[in-house]
Design a protein around this motif. Structure first.
Motif, PDB file in Angstrom:
ATOM      1  N   HIS A   1      36.630 111.215  41.590  1.00  0.00           N
ATOM      2  CA  HIS A   1      35.919 110.531  40.518  1.00  0.00           C
ATOM      3  C   HIS A   1      36.779 109.333  40.131  1.00  0.00           C
TER       4      HIS A   1
ATOM      5  N   CYS B   1      32.470 115.844  39.732  1.00  0.00           N
ATOM      6  CA  CYS B   1      32.061 115.745  41.135  1.00  0.00           C
ATOM      7  C   CYS B   1      31.553 117.078  41.670  1.00  0.00           C
TER       8      CYS B   1
ATOM      9  N   ALA C   1      26.191 109.286  45.921  1.00  0.00           N
ATOM     10  CA  ALA C   1      27.087 109.199  44.766  1.00  0.00           C
ATOM     11  C   ALA C   1      26.362 108.663  43.530  1.00  0.00           C
TER      12      ALA C   1
ATOM     13  N   ASN D   1      34.598 120.140  44.976  1.00  0.00           N
ATOM     14  CA  ASN D   1      34.323 118.872  45.634  1.00  0.00           C
ATOM     15  C   ASN D   1      35.597 118.032  45.564  1.00  0.00           C
TER      16      ASN D   1
ATOM     17  N   ASP E   1      41.509 112.450  41.174  1.00  0.00           N
ATOM     18  CA  ASP E   1      40.769 111.354  40.552  1.00  0.00           C
ATOM     19  C   ASP E   1      41.700 110.224  40.134  1.00  0.00           C
TER      20      ASP E   1
ATOM     21  N   TYR F   1      32.832 109.931  44.844  1.00  0.00           N
ATOM     22  CA  TYR F   1      31.515 110.554  44.721  1.00  0.00           C
ATOM     23  C   TYR F   1      30.918 110.277  43.343  1.00  0.00           C
TER      24      TYR F   1
END
Length: 347
Positions: free
Chosen positions: A18, A295, A250, A14, A120, A217
């Motif tokens: 984050h 995620c 999310a 994914n 992230d 997410y």
């Protein structure tokens, strides 16, 4: 129109980010007994006493009555009567935080920087150097590209800026482009008028965070309650969160030791339906249960109905042991396919 996250089912990856947002509570949880040398971490309600600013107030014929430090600083700036005192306060605060050091053992900051990936971001409101120090001592082991991005929303004593070249780096290094030594990043702003766009560096840090929130997410908020004094910060985050087309799917983890209802009330504008969890312990968060896979694991469980086995961060490891524990996850990422298996189980 709601959309799905950037999930690649062929690789189980994914690519949606984050976002971790840190307040003073994160540093206090990481170092409850002080830094490496026992230096106490100040909060806004005791900063004057901890940093030892009372004598400065007395020199200028002022009496500190125990007010919140930000409110006190705000009043001094806008009075216009004590410019020299304001400068001395700013220098004292910078000097105090600049001397703080992480202990040699693994801390929550090490878990944070090792628990997220290059897609992230960790954004901090804290002046202390702990996030930067944790990044520095882990990046050579894990690899710079495999480390999360960082944003210093209120400036930071460990970060310097070259305004001419529009670059940032470690405070006492030189700019790679022009060779000039970095200037310190600005730390203090009057709380009643926090204009984050006024300073180019701070503005760019906020833009980086906003871009990640817009596509996030998963969001983890650790020790930050979005207080009234940070109304501008709250507005900047909420604006882009509202534009996030995957936010209906999310999740938000709120890490705080305050009563649950108070924590929920602080973040109610950000919470979508029941897509949140409140934890008093970092190790109960999804980030800690699925490090470097938060995620991915969340998407596999909720969108693909194929939940992965928990792969909890082990507690009590030395820094070297923690780095060794994370390495197989990093190697798997480089291979381009995430197995979803806990560390030690192989592929």
């Amino acid at each position: 129109m709601p959309t799905l996250p950037q999930l690649d089912v062929k690789t189980n990856s994914n690519h949606s980010p984050h976002v971790a947002i840190l307040g003073a509570g994160a540093s206090l949880a990481a170092l409850p007994d002080g830094d490496k040398n026992g230096r106490k971490l100040p909060l806004m309600n005791n900063l004057v006493e901890v940093v030892g600013l009372e004598s400065l107030f007395e020199e200028y014929g002022l009496k500190y009555e125990g007010e919140n430090f930000e409110a006190t600083y705000d009043a001094l700036v806008f009075s216009g009567e004590y410019p020299d005192l304001v400068k001395e306060i700013e220098l004292a605060v910078e000097n105090y935080f600049s001397e703080m050091q992480l202990p040699d053992e693994a801390t929550l900051y090490d878990y944070l920087v090792l628990g997220l990936r290059g897609k992230d971001i960790i954004a901090t409101f804290n002046w202390d150097p702990f996030l930067a120090q944790a990044f520095q001592r882990n990046m050579n082991v894990i690899g710079y590209e495999e480390m999360p991005q960082m944003a210093f929303l209120h400036g930071n004593v460990a970060i310097g800026v070259c305004y001419s070249c529009k670059t940032k780096g470690w405070r006492f290094n030189s700019c790679d482009k022009c060779g000039n030594q970095f200037e310190p990043s600005k730390l203090l702003y009057p709380v009643s008028q926090k204009n984050y766009s006024e300073d180019e560096f701070i503005c760019s840090e906020w833009e980086n965070l906003q871009n990640h929130i817009k596509h996030a997410y998963f969001i983890t908020v650790f020790g930050y309650s979005a207080p009234v004094t940070d109304a501008e910060a709250r507005k900047l985050m909420l604006y882009v969160w509202a534009e996030n087309t995957t936010r209906d799917l999310a999740q938000i983890d709120l890490v705080d030791i305050k009563p649950r209802e108070a924590v929920k009330d602080s973040w109610k504008d950000f919470i979508v339906r029941e897509n949140y969890a409140i934890q008093a312990d970092f190790f109960n968060t999804y980030l800690s249960i699925h490090p470097r896979r938060s995620c991915d694991a969340f998407a596999m469980a909720t969108l693909q109905q194929r939940p992965w086995t928990d792969n909890n961060f082990p507690k009590g490891l030395s820094l070297k042991q923690l780095q060794e524990w994370v390495k197989p996850l990093v190697d798997e990422e480089k291979n381009g396919h995430l197995s979803g298996k806990p560390c030690g189980e192989g592929k």
